[in-house]
Write a protein that holds these residues in place. Structure first.
Motif, PDB file in Angstrom:
ATOM      1  N   VAL A 132     -29.056  -6.272 -33.866  1.00 59.30           N
ATOM      2  CA  VAL A 132     -29.651  -6.318 -32.535  1.00 59.30           C
ATOM      3  C   VAL A 132     -29.212  -5.080 -31.758  1.00 59.30           C
ATOM      4  N   SER A 133     -30.142  -4.470 -31.032  1.00 57.61           N
ATOM      5  CA  SER A 133     -29.857  -3.306 -30.194  1.00 57.61           C
ATOM      6  C   SER A 133     -29.304  -2.168 -31.058  1.00 57.61           C
ATOM      7  N   SER A 134     -28.092  -1.673 -30.777  1.00 51.30           N
ATOM      8  CA  SER A 134     -27.554  -0.603 -31.629  1.00 51.30           C
ATOM      9  C   SER A 134     -27.419  -1.080 -33.066  1.00 51.30           C
ATOM     10  N   GLY A 135     -27.191  -2.388 -33.242  1.00 55.09           N
ATOM     11  CA  GLY A 135     -27.136  -2.946 -34.588  1.00 55.09           C
ATOM     12  C   GLY A 135     -28.472  -2.903 -35.291  1.00 55.09           C
ATOM     13  N   ALA A 136     -29.567  -3.011 -34.515  1.00 57.23           N
ATOM     14  CA  ALA A 136     -30.904  -2.882 -35.103  1.00 57.23           C
ATOM     15  C   ALA A 136     -31.134  -1.470 -35.600  1.00 57.23           C
ATOM     16  N   ASN A 137     -30.742  -0.498 -34.799  1.00 60.61           N
ATOM     17  CA  ASN A 137     -30.889   0.897 -35.214  1.00 60.61           C
ATOM     18  C   ASN A 137     -30.033   1.206 -36.441  1.00 60.61           C
ATOM     19  N   MET A 138     -28.821   0.663 -36.472  1.00 62.76           N
ATOM     20  CA  MET A 138     -27.965   0.862 -37.634  1.00 62.76           C
ATOM     21  C   MET A 138     -28.537   0.159 -38.859  1.00 62.76           C
ATOM     22  N   ALA A 139     -29.102  -1.041 -38.665  1.00 62.55           N
ATOM     23  CA  ALA A 139     -29.700  -1.763 -39.781  1.00 62.55           C
ATOM     24  C   ALA A 139     -30.835  -0.959 -40.401  1.00 62.55           C
ATOM     25  N   ALA A 193     -24.972  -8.713 -41.105  1.00 65.39           N
ATOM     26  CA  ALA A 193     -25.408  -9.000 -39.738  1.00 65.39           C
ATOM     27  C   ALA A 193     -24.624  -8.126 -38.765  1.00 65.39           C
ATOM     28  N   LEU A 194     -25.330  -7.216 -38.102  1.00 64.45           N
ATOM     29  CA  LEU A 194     -24.694  -6.221 -37.245  1.00 64.45           C
ATOM     30  C   LEU A 194     -24.855  -6.578 -35.765  1.00 64.45           C
ATOM     31  N   HIS A 195     -23.738  -6.711 -35.092  1.00 66.76           N
ATOM     32  CA  HIS A 195     -23.761  -6.971 -33.651  1.00 66.76           C
ATOM     33  C   HIS A 195     -24.307  -5.771 -32.893  1.00 66.76           C
ATOM     34  N   GLY A 196     -24.595  -5.958 -31.617  1.00 67.31           N
ATOM     35  CA  GLY A 196     -25.046  -4.867 -30.772  1.00 67.31           C
ATOM     36  C   GLY A 196     -23.921  -4.329 -29.913  1.00 67.31           C
ATOM     37  N   CYS A 197     -24.241  -3.460 -28.980  1.00 71.24           N
ATOM     38  CA  CYS A 197     -23.252  -2.947 -28.038  1.00 71.24           C
ATOM     39  C   CYS A 197     -22.655  -4.113 -27.239  1.00 71.24           C
ATOM     40  N   GLY A 198     -21.358  -4.073 -27.044  1.00 68.03           N
ATOM     41  CA  GLY A 198     -20.699  -5.108 -26.264  1.00 68.03           C
ATOM     42  C   GLY A 198     -20.622  -6.451 -26.950  1.00 68.03           C
ATOM     43  N   GLN A 199     -20.789  -6.502 -28.271  1.00 64.51           N
ATOM     44  CA  GLN A 199     -20.764  -7.779 -28.985  1.00 64.51           C
ATOM     45  C   GLN A 199     -19.717  -7.855 -30.090  1.00 64.51           C
ATOM     46  N   SER A 200     -18.860  -6.853 -30.194  1.00 66.74           N
ATOM     47  CA  SER A 200     -17.811  -6.926 -31.215  1.00 66.74           C
ATOM     48  C   SER A 200     -16.770  -7.956 -30.789  1.00 66.74           C
ATOM     49  N   THR A 201     -15.815  -8.218 -31.664  1.00 67.11           N
ATOM     50  CA  THR A 201     -14.770  -9.187 -31.350  1.00 67.11           C
ATOM     51  C   THR A 201     -13.963  -8.765 -30.125  1.00 67.11           C
ATOM     52  N   TYR A 202     -13.891  -7.473 -29.833  1.00 68.70           N
ATOM     53  CA  TYR A 202     -13.141  -7.000 -28.674  1.00 68.70           C
ATOM     54  C   TYR A 202     -13.811  -7.379 -27.363  1.00 68.70           C
ATOM     55  N   SER A 203     -15.129  -7.582 -27.412  1.00 68.79           N
ATOM     56  CA  SER A 203     -15.886  -7.859 -26.197  1.00 68.79           C
ATOM     57  C   SER A 203     -16.223  -9.334 -26.028  1.00 68.79           C
ATOM     58  N   VAL A 204     -16.562 -10.019 -27.121  1.00 71.04           N
ATOM     59  CA  VAL A 204     -17.027 -11.406 -26.999  1.00 71.04           C
ATOM     60  C   VAL A 204     -16.265 -12.361 -27.922  1.00 71.04           C
ATOM     61  N   ASN A 205     -15.134 -11.926 -28.450  1.00 71.76           N
ATOM     62  CA  ASN A 205     -14.333 -12.746 -29.364  1.00 71.76           C
ATOM     63  C   ASN A 205     -15.180 -13.216 -30.548  1.00 71.76           C
ATOM     64  N   ASP A 206     -15.289 -14.531 -30.750  1.00 73.04           N
ATOM     65  CA  ASP A 206     -15.960 -15.030 -31.947  1.00 73.04           C
ATOM     66  C   ASP A 206     -17.434 -15.370 -31.730  1.00 73.04           C
ATOM     67  N   GLN A 207     -17.985 -15.050 -30.558  1.00 71.34           N
ATOM     68  CA  GLN A 207     -19.296 -15.605 -30.214  1.00 71.34           C
ATOM     69  C   GLN A 207     -20.424 -15.100 -31.105  1.00 71.34           C
ATOM     70  N   TYR A 208     -20.390 -13.820 -31.507  1.00 72.90           N
ATOM     71  CA  TYR A 208     -21.497 -13.320 -32.322  1.00 72.90           C
ATOM     72  C   TYR A 208     -21.478 -13.939 -33.714  1.00 72.90           C
ATOM     73  N   TYR A 209     -20.352 -13.972 -34.358  1.00 74.19           N
ATOM     74  CA  TYR A 209     -20.343 -14.474 -35.734  1.00 74.19           C
ATOM     75  C   TYR A 209     -20.236 -15.992 -35.819  1.00 74.19           C
ATOM     76  N   MET A 210     -20.062 -16.663 -34.682  1.00 75.47           N
ATOM     77  CA  MET A 210     -20.014 -18.127 -34.701  1.00 75.47           C
ATOM     78  C   MET A 210     -21.270 -18.784 -34.140  1.00 75.47           C
ATOM     79  N   HIS A 211     -22.008 -18.077 -33.279  1.00 76.21           N
ATOM     80  CA  HIS A 211     -23.060 -18.760 -32.517  1.00 76.21           C
ATOM     81  C   HIS A 211     -24.445 -18.132 -32.637  1.00 76.21           C
ATOM     82  N   THR A 212     -24.640 -17.223 -33.547  1.00 77.39           N
ATOM     83  CA  THR A 212     -25.977 -16.638 -33.711  1.00 77.39           C
ATOM     84  C   THR A 212     -26.825 -17.389 -34.735  1.00 77.39           C
TER      85      THR A 212
END
Length: 346
Positions: free
Chosen positions: A42-49, A266-285
């Motif tokens: 998603v977002s920067s992750g989409a471009n990287m994908a 599965a690639l997170h976007g900007c502001g979605q790494s563990t440093y920014s949102v803890n476990d939310q991207y890899y637990m709740h997508t």
């Protein structure tokens, strides 16, 4: 002021480095199926994908892009990436898709990406929300035009542009309002199971839909990303572009070293790494639930918010902050993620 800013950045990076230098398990090998590797973001992750798919199209058979532009859209320019035709103020009119196709073909001729003929049978999913004010739909449609050039069958490209969603990853019930734009954790509740739709399209349309009661019987593991880093990143955290630890979900049917399971990155976007949102991207997508029911290992590489790189949100490199070859098989993040894929396939 500049000296103060650089000192603050130095302290922050070194502190993060100190926290991350603990011992973590190595990424294991699972004998996954090398013909069933896919990637999304998603977002920067989409471009990287998309970059990963184009660069390694001989070994990545499908891609999902949520709110991302065409391959090499920024052409090495942060202004194009964030202030120009590829994002917020872009209307798509200034993106020359033929120019990007020419760049791709030139890279292929020089061996910097795989032969473009590999994309002829690719399975592609493309999404843009009608309320997205960060990456307008007109920009995302240029990605469709790009893949139209390479993919043989129109039915292999699935697009969805009609959901009133803002900028973020879309789920059935988590967490922001559907039309929110870039509000942390950048995951929007639109009553739409995007993880399932992406994976179901990529893998042929016959996956089991997890619904709401799926039990995760597999393992969600931390792993050490450092062994895959270039030497400079290992010895100097100021140049680090990715976190020292990543996550991987291994379904209950994929734990053996010769599992034959599918693999999805599965690639997170900007502001979605563990440093920014803890476990939310890899637990709740929703990826883990789809993976559990359909024997798909889900790899979650983790970016790193490094202001020294002018990347305070931990975006993936789709404009050249790590090196000029960022979109090719010589891009630092590209090589790292490909090595992770190869390890899981072993």
């Amino acid at each position: 002021m500049m000296a103060w800013r650089e000192a603050a950045i130095s302290v922050l990076v070194v502190l993060v480095y100190a926290v991350q230098t603990g011992a973590w398990d190595a990424l294991d090998n699972y004998g996954a199926d090398p013909t069933k590797v896919s990637v999304s973001g998603v977002s920067s992750g989409a471009n990287m994908a998309v970059q990963l798919h184009v660069a390694y199209s001989s070994s990545i058979m499908g891609v999902g892009a949520v709110a991302g532009g065409p391959y090499y859209c920024a052409q090495g320019s942060s202004n194009k990436a964030f202030y120009g035709e590829c994002s917020t103020i872009g209307n798509g009119n200034n993106i020359d898709v033929q120019d990007l196709i020419d760049d791709t073909d030139a890279y292929a001729a020089n061996g910097k990406v795989d032969a473009t003929s590999n994309m002829a049978s690719a399975r592609v999913y493309i999404f843009s929300g009608t309320e997205d004010t960060i990456v307008p739909t007109a920009v995302v449609k240029k990605l469709k035009n790009y893949y139209d050039h390479y993919v043989n069958s129109a039915s292999d490209i699935m697009t969805k542009y009609d959901l009133p969603a803002g900028h973020g990853f879309i789920t059935t019930d988590y967490t922001n309002a559907c039309d929110n734009n870039f509000a942390s954790p950048n995951i929007n509740d639109c009553n739409y199971n995007m993880a399932f739709e992406i994976l179901n399209h990529i893998y042929g349309g016959n996956l089991v839909d997890p619904g709401s009661g799926t039990t995760l019987n597999g393992e969600l593991l931390w792993f050490d990303q450092k062994p895959f880093f270039p030497y400079l990143w290992k010895i100097n955290p100021f140049y680090m572009g990715m976190a020292y630890t990543g996550r991987i979900y291994v379904p209950s049917g994929c734990s053996s070293s010769n599992s034959g399971c599918k693999l999805h990155v599965a690639l997170h976007g900007c502001g979605q790494s563990t440093y920014s949102v803890n476990d939310q991207y890899y637990m709740h997508t929703g990826y883990n639930e789809v993976g559990e029911l359909n024997n798909i290992i889900i790899l979650y590489p983790q970016g790193f918010p490094n202001a020294w790189y002018s990347n305070p949100l931990g975006c993936w490199d789709w404009w050249g902050y790590t090196n000029s070859q960022y979109a090719t098989n010589e891009g630092r993040e590209m090589v790292i993620i490909k090595q992770m894929i190869d390890r899981i396939l072993e």
